[in-house]
Design a protein around this motif. Structure first.
Motif, PDB file in Angstrom:
ATOM      1  N   TRP A 641       0.849  -1.185   0.000  1.00 24.16           N
ATOM      2  CA  TRP A 641       0.000   0.000   0.000  1.00 24.16           C
ATOM      3  C   TRP A 641       0.882   1.231   0.000  1.00 24.16           C
ATOM      4  CZ3 TRP A 641       0.484   3.606   3.872  1.00 24.16           C
ATOM      5  CH2 TRP A 641       1.161   3.192   5.035  1.00 24.16           C
ATOM      6  N   ARG A 642       0.304   2.371  -0.410  1.00 25.06           N
ATOM      7  CA  ARG A 642       1.070   3.608  -0.347  1.00 25.06           C
ATOM      8  C   ARG A 642       0.151   4.804  -0.215  1.00 25.06           C
ATOM      9  NH1 ARG A 642       2.525   5.662  -6.063  1.00 25.06           N
ATOM     10  NH2 ARG A 642       0.866   4.752  -7.309  1.00 25.06           N
ATOM     11  N   TYR A 643       0.761   5.897   0.234  1.00 23.90           N
ATOM     12  CA  TYR A 643       0.033   7.154   0.297  1.00 23.90           C
ATOM     13  C   TYR A 643       0.129   7.839  -1.045  1.00 23.90           C
ATOM     14  CZ  TYR A 643      -0.244   6.907   5.394  1.00 23.90           C
ATOM     15  OH  TYR A 643      -0.529   6.545   6.671  1.00 23.90           O
ATOM     16  N   ILE A 644      -0.943   8.502  -1.441  1.00 29.96           N
ATOM     17  CA  ILE A 644      -0.939   9.262  -2.685  1.00 29.96           C
ATOM     18  C   ILE A 644      -1.302  10.696  -2.350  1.00 29.96           C
ATOM     19  CG2 ILE A 644      -2.032   9.526  -4.933  1.00 29.96           C
ATOM     20  CD1 ILE A 644      -2.389   6.574  -4.987  1.00 29.96           C
ATOM     21  N   TYR A 645      -0.537  11.619  -2.924  1.00 25.17           N
ATOM     22  CA  TYR A 645      -0.690  13.014  -2.492  1.00 25.17           C
ATOM     23  C   TYR A 645      -1.326  13.903  -3.535  1.00 25.17           C
ATOM     24  CZ  TYR A 645       2.539  11.152   0.956  1.00 25.17           C
ATOM     25  OH  TYR A 645       3.112  10.386   1.924  1.00 25.17           O
ATOM     26  N   ASN A 724      11.315  22.040  -2.538  1.00 20.65           N
ATOM     27  CA  ASN A 724      10.251  21.258  -3.183  1.00 20.65           C
ATOM     28  C   ASN A 724      10.578  19.783  -3.378  1.00 20.65           C
ATOM     29  OD1 ASN A 724      12.108  21.429  -5.171  1.00 20.65           O
ATOM     30  ND2 ASN A 724      10.767  22.453  -6.679  1.00 20.65           N
ATOM     31  N   VAL A 725      11.764  19.350  -2.956  1.00 20.20           N
ATOM     32  CA  VAL A 725      12.077  17.916  -3.032  1.00 20.20           C
ATOM     33  C   VAL A 725      11.490  17.239  -1.787  1.00 20.20           C
ATOM     34  CG1 VAL A 725      13.913  16.194  -3.120  1.00 20.20           C
ATOM     35  CG2 VAL A 725      14.180  18.376  -4.324  1.00 20.20           C
ATOM     36  N   THR A 726      10.607  16.277  -2.002  1.00 19.77           N
ATOM     37  CA  THR A 726       9.927  15.670  -0.840  1.00 19.77           C
ATOM     38  C   THR A 726      10.790  14.591  -0.220  1.00 19.77           C
ATOM     39  OG1 THR A 726       8.861  13.945  -2.111  1.00 19.77           O
ATOM     40  CG2 THR A 726       7.667  16.036  -1.914  1.00 19.77           C
ATOM     41  N   SER A 727      10.500  14.297   1.004  1.00 16.09           N
ATOM     42  CA  SER A 727      11.266  13.259   1.699  1.00 16.09           C
ATOM     43  C   SER A 727      11.020  11.909   1.045  1.00 16.09           C
ATOM     44  CB  SER A 727      10.896  13.223   3.176  1.00 16.09           C
ATOM     45  OG  SER A 727       9.695  12.543   3.364  1.00 16.09           O
ATOM     46  N   GLU A 728       9.824  11.738   0.501  1.00 15.17           N
ATOM     47  CA  GLU A 728       9.522  10.449  -0.128  1.00 15.17           C
ATOM     48  C   GLU A 728      10.411  10.223  -1.356  1.00 15.17           C
ATOM     49  OE1 GLU A 728       5.967   9.810  -2.326  1.00 15.17           O
ATOM     50  OE2 GLU A 728       5.587   7.866  -1.382  1.00 15.17           O
TER      51      GLU A 728
END
Ligand SMILES: [Zn+2]
Lengths: 803, 335
Positions: A641-645, A724-728
């Motif tokens: 599973w994953r989060y979607i933003y 703007n570079v995300t941790s993900e």
């Protein structure tokens, strides 16, 4: 239904005390909900005669009376203007409780004692109708019948030495909606057969057919219709016994003719109707269906528009009664009525029910007819009513009765196998035992063979049509509690119910996180249901505007609960609910177009921990919820599973984060929009997650993997990157660069601001390295970390910070 | 002998006063109370006492032993409750607490009921809350235009679709999708078009049970439900089954147990009857089997159902069932 103890005794003699009778009828399935000794409230009241009335020496409006109460003569001070010597009156003795105090605004009861009124002794009280709770009159004392016996208890004078039972009759047993019907059941208890009074009629020489005629056009809905005509009756109040009987059964007496029809209904269960002969035009009755839309005024003064198919009793010109439901105002018995047409009929139950339901009328007659009356009771009830009218209102009964009954309705013949009976009940009854049980109910055995007997079921038992119905009766008479209790062990293999296991798992996990399980009402206002943007399921007959649709989300219910808690000062809240949500779908579903989903909803607001002296508790944030959702998904055994933003329209939350499991969206989490919180009166930041249960089901089989044999090594690295570079993205980049030694990446710090150029941030990670084959040595570790760093620098423009 | 006893008694009283640690207390125990302690050794001396004095001496000695034991117990208790306060650590400061989560009391009640039936071999099934007329009424032997339908005030979505008024439609769905043997319970939310009050709500929970097989009898129904009631309400309950009416069972019954609040004397909870109605039940009506395509000659079965709110209200003494849906955490945390 209300039944009188004394009345029941008319048909069967029994010695059971009210308590025993209640218990035993209840065990037969006639649930006695309560019983009441009617005379209780008149304990200490007797009939007295006023012998002498003198003016009170010290009070203008009072008189001093001497009242004979049989055993003695009492001195009573009375304030009523109408008191006079010779009157029979109701006397309350010292110690009696007067049901209503007319000097108290609420009419509260009070207890009598010996008093001195302006210096004169008074040893009791002469009561008004109001004080005795018998009517509204407060202006003077109640004057009793001249013939009332002095010294008789008031309750006996009023016919209240009786017990009234309130019995819940199940809808399958219309035969119990009368005193005689219940007497039949008492017969099962006592072993005696009850009987109805024999009717003796004195008829005139004039034949009814000469003066009246009946035509039934709707033979399907009116299988039987009978009338008698009585001329020259005198309408007036009913005699005492009749009024007492009706009162005990909870009915208000009206006049002798109407009272008789009601009495007969309560006696044998057959509803009756009486018409004023003079109002029936053409001296005839025609039974036919109404034209839809015809208006008709019933005798309660209400105007009705008749529905299609309503069966009506009409005279030569117009409708005069809604068949089996309620009579018309145009032909009801009035004080000036002299000639009476008595109706006794049998109606098709479903036709009565349709009409009564369409018109919204409930009546004693419709209640019985729609459940099923006894077609064989029609002539008895007619004759019995005629007999009682002659007795109470006089008159001349025309000879004969008109009885339109074209197709005889026979007793039903129902077979019963002894073996089947025992197979259902688990008993070992013999055929003769079964026959005996049924005989007690008036169900006689007809033909029969070894195992199979045929039984003749009387027409009043509309509920017995099939073998199983007879088996129930056998069980009832034999006694449910005489059937042995057996336990059988067996395992159901069809319903292991994984859904249940999943719901339990979710529930246990959330309770472990400190959530309170909530349950909220699933019906809510349309405005609320529309907040989610889904098309709600709307109820046709809601309780009101606030309760008119089915919930489309669990969030509003929890917000409401949170607001309620907030108003009580509980502001640190973790709530969850597991429940169904509904919406109208464009595609057909299991039931209509209604899409029904089971969801779990998490609600968070306030502090993360209770206050403590050693460390501060913190305001909960979106990251608390995000972490808990991840833990919950782990607990469900999900790994892909994953989060979607990406931004999708979500009407309740701002910047929602979606949860995608195996490629499908399972739900979302986010901060509840301020305006949504406000709408429910909740005044804190709140976070919610709502997930569909079916998506959380994991197919993964639990399987063992060997534990690592060599130690883990941890190295920290920190990068400066564009904001703007995300941790993900950074995490993914590191994981993709490794040679398989990198096991985990943990973000442990995030920093923006001073010491950093604008538009930059610093992210610090712990890299966890491990080999399956050996213990890593320093240079291997350094090489691996360098490889990862280089890749992040190259691909994301990051810059390693010296540590 | 008596002087010896008196001396030892003084010694005991004096030494217990100076005990301040667990170790000293243990030393005290070994000195006086152990099997070879001073008190025990006096008992050994008892055999040398002249016969006439023996009873008195024995009595005093017993008193001494009891006194010593009591002093020891008191000291032990007081040592345990006295914290060791030092400059570095005050152990009486409050520990760090968490917000405790709880399962909803209705779900706790339901869980208990489920676990008992699962223990007897039942499975668990469910179905939709919005149903069609067929599953909620027709297949359950409620004919159209029948007064039995009035027993349940229904919310309608359209002429054919409604909010289920009981969990019984799940019986139909279970039978439509399985072949016997069936033994399953079906918990869920149901709806009635009734004004909200302390005794009724427009939605509530029920649990339904169904068993279908060759040879199931009313006797087995009684046995199963009796086992349930004894496990749930207590093994000494008195009970009764009395005839009732449900369109989908025949014979139908209601099960009562003696009121556990007044023990059968009559109170408000049992409407003065001394009995509490706990569930409705009966043998599956052959018409129900016919509507799902089972042969009623081959199979027999029983069904039962109970309301969770009422059960929980009785169990926990809750007098207003609206509390179950207000979700006041002060209420929820009590369970
Ligand atoms: Zn009680």
């Amino acid at each position: 239904m209300k039944l009188s103890h004394n009345w029941l005794q008319h048909y069967i003699k029994f010695k059971l005390a009210p308590e025993q009778l209640s218990e035993q009828l209840t065990m037969l399935g006639l649930e006695v909900e309560s019983y009441e000794h009617l005379g209780e409230k008149y304990k200490g009241f007797v009939v007295g005669q006023v012998l002498e009335v003198q003016k009170h020496p010290n009070a203008e409006k009072l008189s001093v009376c001497r009242v004979n109460i049989g055993k003695e003569v009492l001195q009573i001070v009375c304030g009523a203007p109408n008191v006079a010597a010779g009157q029979k009156v109701a006397v309350g003795l010292s110690g009696a409780t007067v049901p209503k105090n007319q000097h108290d605004p609420n009419g509260k009861p009070f207890t009598l004692s010996h008093v001195k009124l302006r210096g004169v002794d008074s040893f009791g009280m002469i009561c008004s109708e109001y004080e005795l709770d018998l009517g509204p009159d407060k202006d003077g004392i109640l004057v009793l019948d001249r013939k009332a016996k002095i010294g008789r208890s008031l309750s006996s004078y009023l016919g209240l030495d009786d017990v009234a039972y309130e019995i819940g009759i199940t809808p399958n047993r219309p035969d119990l909606l009368s005193h005689f019907g219940v007497a039949r059941e008492i017969g099962i208890l006592t072993g005696k057969q009850p009987s109805l009074p024999k009717v003796k009629l004195r008829e005139s020489t004039v034949s009814v057919a000469k003066h009246f005629s009946v035509k039934v056009e709707d033979k399907v809905n009116c299988p039987r219709f009978a009338v008698r005509v009585i001329r020259n009756v005198k309408i007036g109040p009913s005699p005492e016994w009749l009024q007492h009987a009706l009162r005990a059964a909870g009915l208000r007496p009206r006049n002798n003719v109407v009272d008789v029809t009601n009495y007969v209904m309560l006696e044998c269960g057959q509803p009756m109707h009486a018409f004023d002969y003079a109002q029936l035009r053409g001296s005839k009755i025609i039974v036919r269906q109404a034209k839809a839309g015809t208006s008709f005024r019933t005798l309660d003064g209400k105007e009705h528009t008749l529905p299609e198919g309503a069966v009506m009793v009409c005279d030569g010109v117009r409708e005069v009664s809604i068949a089996g439901v309620m009579g018309g105002e145009n032909s009801e018995i009035s004080d000036t009525t002299t000639d009476v047409v008595l109706e006794s009929a049998y109606w098709n139950p479903s036709s009565i029910r349709r009409t009564a339901k369409a018109l919204g009328i409930t009546s004693d007659a419709a209640y019985r007819f729609e459940r099923g009356a006894d077609p064989h009771a029609t002539p008895y009830a007619l004759d019995r009513a005629a007999e009682l009218i002659l007795q109470t209102a006089g008159g001349e009964l025309l000879k004969g009765r008109i009885d339109i009954y074209p197709k005889k309705i026979n007793e039903r013949i129902v077979p019963l196998r002894t073996s089947r009976c025992n197979r259902i009940l688990g008993t070992s009854l013999s055929s003769s035992e079964i026959v005996l049980c049924l005989k007690k109910l008036g169900i006689a055995k007809g033909k029969g063979s070894a195992d199979k007997n045929f039984f003749r079921v009387p027409t009043f038992r509309v509920d017995i049509e099939r073998e199983i119905d007879l088996i129930e009766e056998v069980a009832r008479v034999f006694g449910y509690n005489n059937i042995e209790s057996k336990t059988v062990a067996a395992i159901d293999l069809n319903h292991p119910f994984e859904k249940q296991i999943l719901a339990d798992r979710i529930c246990d996990t959330l309770v472990g996180f400190g959530y309170q399980e909530a349950l909220t009402i699933s019906i809510q206002s349309e405005e609320t249901s529309r907040l989610t943007g889904a098309s709600p399921v709307v109820l046709m007959n809601p309780l009101g505007k606030e309760m008119s649709t089915m919930r489309t989300s669990l969030i509003p219910g929890l917000l409401e609960a949170a607001a309620r808690n907030q108003s009580f000062g509980n502001t640190d809240l973790r709530l969850f609910e597991i429940g169904h949500v509904f919406r109208v779908d464009s595609e057909p579903q299991m039931v209509g177009n209604i899409r029904e989903d089971e969801r779990v909803c998490l609600f968070l607001s306030g502090k993360n921990l209770p206050r403590h002296w050693k460390s501060d508790s913190q305001e909960l944030t979106l990251y608390d919820l995000k972490g808990e959702v991840a833990d919950l998904l782990d607990a469900c055994g999900l790994d892909s599973w994953r989060y979607i933003y990406y931004s999708t329209s979500e009407t309740l939350a701002e910047n929602p984060i979606f949860v995608e499991i195996n490629g499908t969206t399972a739900g979302f989490l986010g901060k509840v929009k301020g305006e949504v919180c406000k709408r429910f009166g909740f005044e804190q930041e709140a976070f919610v997650a709502e997930l569909t249960l079916s998506a959380l089901k994991s197919d993964k089989k639990k399987k063992y993997t060997a534990l690592p044999k060599f130690p883990k090594v941890r190295r920290d690295v920190a990068f400066v990157v564009d904001s703007n570079v995300t941790s993900e993205i950074m995490e993914r980049c590191m994981k993709e660069s490794g040679s398989g030694l990198l096991q985990e990446v943990e973000l442990f710090d995030m920093y923006e601001g001073e010491n950093l150029p604008k538009g930059k941030k610093s992210l610090a990670f712990t890299l966890v390295l491990q080999s399956q084959e050996k213990t890593l040595v320093d240079h291997e570790i350094d090489t691996e970390v360098r490889r990862i760093v280089t890749r992040v620098e190259r691909e994301l423009g990051a810059e390693l910070r010296s540590s | 002998m008596q002087t010896k006893i008196a001396q030892l008694r003084q010694q005991v009283e004096a030494e217990i006063g100076s005990v301040t640690t667990e170790d000293q207390l243990e030393a005290f125990r070994i000195k006086f109370l152990a099997r070879k302690g001073l008190v025990a050794s006096l008992f050994d001396d008892l055999k040398n006492v002249p016969a006439p004095e023996k009873p008195m001496a024995g009595k005093y000695l017993n008193e001494l032993r009891q006194r010593t034991q009591m002093l020891f117990d008191e000291k032990a208790a007081s040592l345990k409750s006295t914290p060791h306060v030092s400059a570095q650590l005050d152990p009486t400061l409050p520990g760090r607490r968490k917000f405790l989560g709880t399962k909803h009391p209705l779900m706790q009640t339901l869980d208990e009921i489920k676990s008992i039936f699962v223990g007897m071999g039942f499975g668990i099934a469910d179905g939709p809350e919005i149903e069609d007329d067929w599953h909620n009424f027709s297949a359950l032997n409620f004919p159209p235009d029948h007064p039995a339908r009035d027993m349940q005030d229904t919310f309608f979505v359209d002429r054919n679709i409604l909010l289920r008024t009981h969990t019984s439609p799940v019986q139909i769905r279970v039978m439509e999708n399985n072949t016997p043997p069936i033994r399953t319970i079906m918990p869920g939310r149901v709806y009635r078009n009734e004004a909200v009050s302390a005794r009724s709500l427009c939605n509530f929970y029920q649990v339904e049970g169904l068993a279908v097989d060759v040879g199931i009898t009313f006797s087995e129904l009684k046995g199963t439900l009796l086992s349930f009631a004894r496990r749930f309400y207590g093994k000494d309950i008195k009970y009764r089954f009395r005839p009732s009416f449900f369109p989908f069972t025949e014979p139908s019954a209601e099960m009562d147990i003696t009121c556990f609040i007044c023990r059968g004397k009559g109170c408000r909870m049992c409407k003065q009857s001394g009995w509490l109605e706990i569930l409705g039940c009966g043998m599956v009506d052959p018409n129900v089997f016919t509507s799902v395509g089972y042969d009623p000659e081959k199979y027999t079965g029983y069904a039962f159902g109970m309301g969770i709110e009422r059960t929980a209200a009785l169990l926990y003494g809750v007098d207003d069932i609206r509390l179950f849906y207000e979700n006041d955490v002060r209420f929820l945390r009590q369970f």
